[in-house]
Design a protein around this motif. Sequence first.
Motif, PDB file in Angstrom:
ATOM      1  N   PHE A   1      40.512 -29.853 -82.117  1.00  0.00           N
ATOM      2  CA  PHE A   1      39.087 -29.744 -82.409  1.00  0.00           C
ATOM      3  C   PHE A   1      38.747 -28.304 -82.775  1.00  0.00           C
ATOM      4  CE2 PHE A   1      39.481 -29.133 -77.852  1.00  0.00           C
ATOM      5  CZ  PHE A   1      38.649 -28.055 -77.584  1.00  0.00           C
ATOM      6  N   VAL A   2      37.597 -28.112 -83.399  1.00  0.00           N
ATOM      7  CA  VAL A   2      37.137 -26.788 -83.816  1.00  0.00           C
ATOM      8  C   VAL A   2      36.663 -26.046 -82.578  1.00  0.00           C
ATOM      9  CG1 VAL A   2      35.469 -25.541 -85.242  1.00  0.00           C
ATOM     10  CG2 VAL A   2      36.482 -27.666 -86.082  1.00  0.00           C
ATOM     11  N   MET A   3      37.325 -24.930 -82.287  1.00  0.00           N
ATOM     12  CA  MET A   3      37.044 -24.192 -81.056  1.00  0.00           C
ATOM     13  C   MET A   3      35.724 -23.412 -81.105  1.00  0.00           C
ATOM     14  SD  MET A   3      39.535 -24.756 -78.947  1.00  0.00           S
ATOM     15  CE  MET A   3      39.543 -23.425 -77.788  1.00  0.00           C
ATOM     16  N   ASP A   4      35.392 -22.824 -82.258  1.00  0.00           N
ATOM     17  CA  ASP A   4      34.200 -21.988 -82.363  1.00  0.00           C
ATOM     18  C   ASP A   4      33.331 -22.480 -83.521  1.00  0.00           C
ATOM     19  OD1 ASP A   4      32.362 -19.973 -82.129  1.00  0.00           O
ATOM     20  OD2 ASP A   4      33.668 -18.377 -82.876  1.00  0.00           O
ATOM     21  N   PRO A   5      32.525 -23.535 -83.288  1.00  0.00           N
ATOM     22  CA  PRO A   5      31.732 -24.087 -84.387  1.00  0.00           C
ATOM     23  C   PRO A   5      30.712 -23.102 -84.962  1.00  0.00           C
ATOM     24  CG  PRO A   5      31.273 -25.253 -82.326  1.00  0.00           C
ATOM     25  CD  PRO A   5      32.351 -24.281 -82.056  1.00  0.00           C
ATOM     26  N   ALA A   6      30.172 -22.193 -84.155  1.00  0.00           N
ATOM     27  CA  ALA A   6      29.182 -21.230 -84.645  1.00  0.00           C
ATOM     28  C   ALA A   6      29.781 -20.311 -85.699  1.00  0.00           C
ATOM     29  CB  ALA A   6      28.632 -20.415 -83.479  1.00  0.00           C
ATOM     30  N   ARG A   7      31.054 -20.041 -85.598  1.00  0.00           N
ATOM     31  CA  ARG A   7      31.744 -19.196 -86.575  1.00  0.00           C
ATOM     32  C   ARG A   7      31.700 -19.815 -87.976  1.00  0.00           C
ATOM     33  NH1 ARG A   7      38.143 -17.670 -86.374  1.00  0.00           N
ATOM     34  NH2 ARG A   7      38.189 -16.530 -88.331  1.00  0.00           N
ATOM     35  N   TYR A   8      31.639 -21.112 -88.052  1.00  0.00           N
ATOM     36  CA  TYR A   8      31.630 -21.828 -89.323  1.00  0.00           C
ATOM     37  C   TYR A   8      30.244 -22.369 -89.693  1.00  0.00           C
ATOM     38  CZ  TYR A   8      36.536 -21.488 -88.299  1.00  0.00           C
ATOM     39  OH  TYR A   8      37.777 -21.005 -87.986  1.00  0.00           O
ATOM     40  N   GLY A   9      29.220 -21.900 -88.981  1.00  0.00           N
ATOM     41  CA  GLY A   9      27.861 -22.304 -89.297  1.00  0.00           C
ATOM     42  C   GLY A   9      27.509 -23.691 -88.802  1.00  0.00           C
ATOM     43  N   LEU A  10      28.231 -24.177 -87.791  1.00  0.00           N
ATOM     44  CA  LEU A  10      27.965 -25.499 -87.232  1.00  0.00           C
ATOM     45  C   LEU A  10      27.192 -25.363 -85.928  1.00  0.00           C
ATOM     46  CD1 LEU A  10      31.552 -26.939 -87.791  1.00  0.00           C
ATOM     47  CD2 LEU A  10      29.522 -27.440 -89.153  1.00  0.00           C
ATOM     48  N   ALA A  11      26.387 -26.347 -85.622  1.00  0.00           N
ATOM     49  CA  ALA A  11      25.617 -26.339 -84.373  1.00  0.00           C
ATOM     50  C   ALA A  11      26.572 -26.469 -83.183  1.00  0.00           C
ATOM     51  CB  ALA A  11      24.622 -27.489 -84.370  1.00  0.00           C
TER      52      ALA A  11
END
Length: 113
Positions: free
Chosen positions: A65-75
């Motif tokens: 899974f994506v560990m740091d969603p904020a890094r990619y502009g995700l909520a």
Amino acid sequence: MRPLILSLLLLSPLPGVAAECGSIVASVCERPLDDPLPARKVLKVKPTVTPYLVGDRFPVEDHSFVMDPARYGLAPSDGTWRYYALSGVVYRVLNGSGEVLEVIRSRRTSHLR
């Protein structure tokens, strides 16, 4: 009488290779007239199809899974679901069942695999 001399000069054969094919540009005469032009190259692009749609089961056991969603502009996740990325497409997946809740396409996350 001068226009007649000028027109005769223009209609007279040209020196060199260009005169043989009737063109004033030598590069035109390099290919025989009966030689077909090379075929055009056409780029065919396959339409992008997401392998998983909303409601499908995503194989969470095979992907990280994506560990740091904020890094990619995700909520940020609320804990009941996680983001998974596969072939440039990000999926929001329900924990436990693996059900796809949302299909997210983003250029910013296209490098995730």
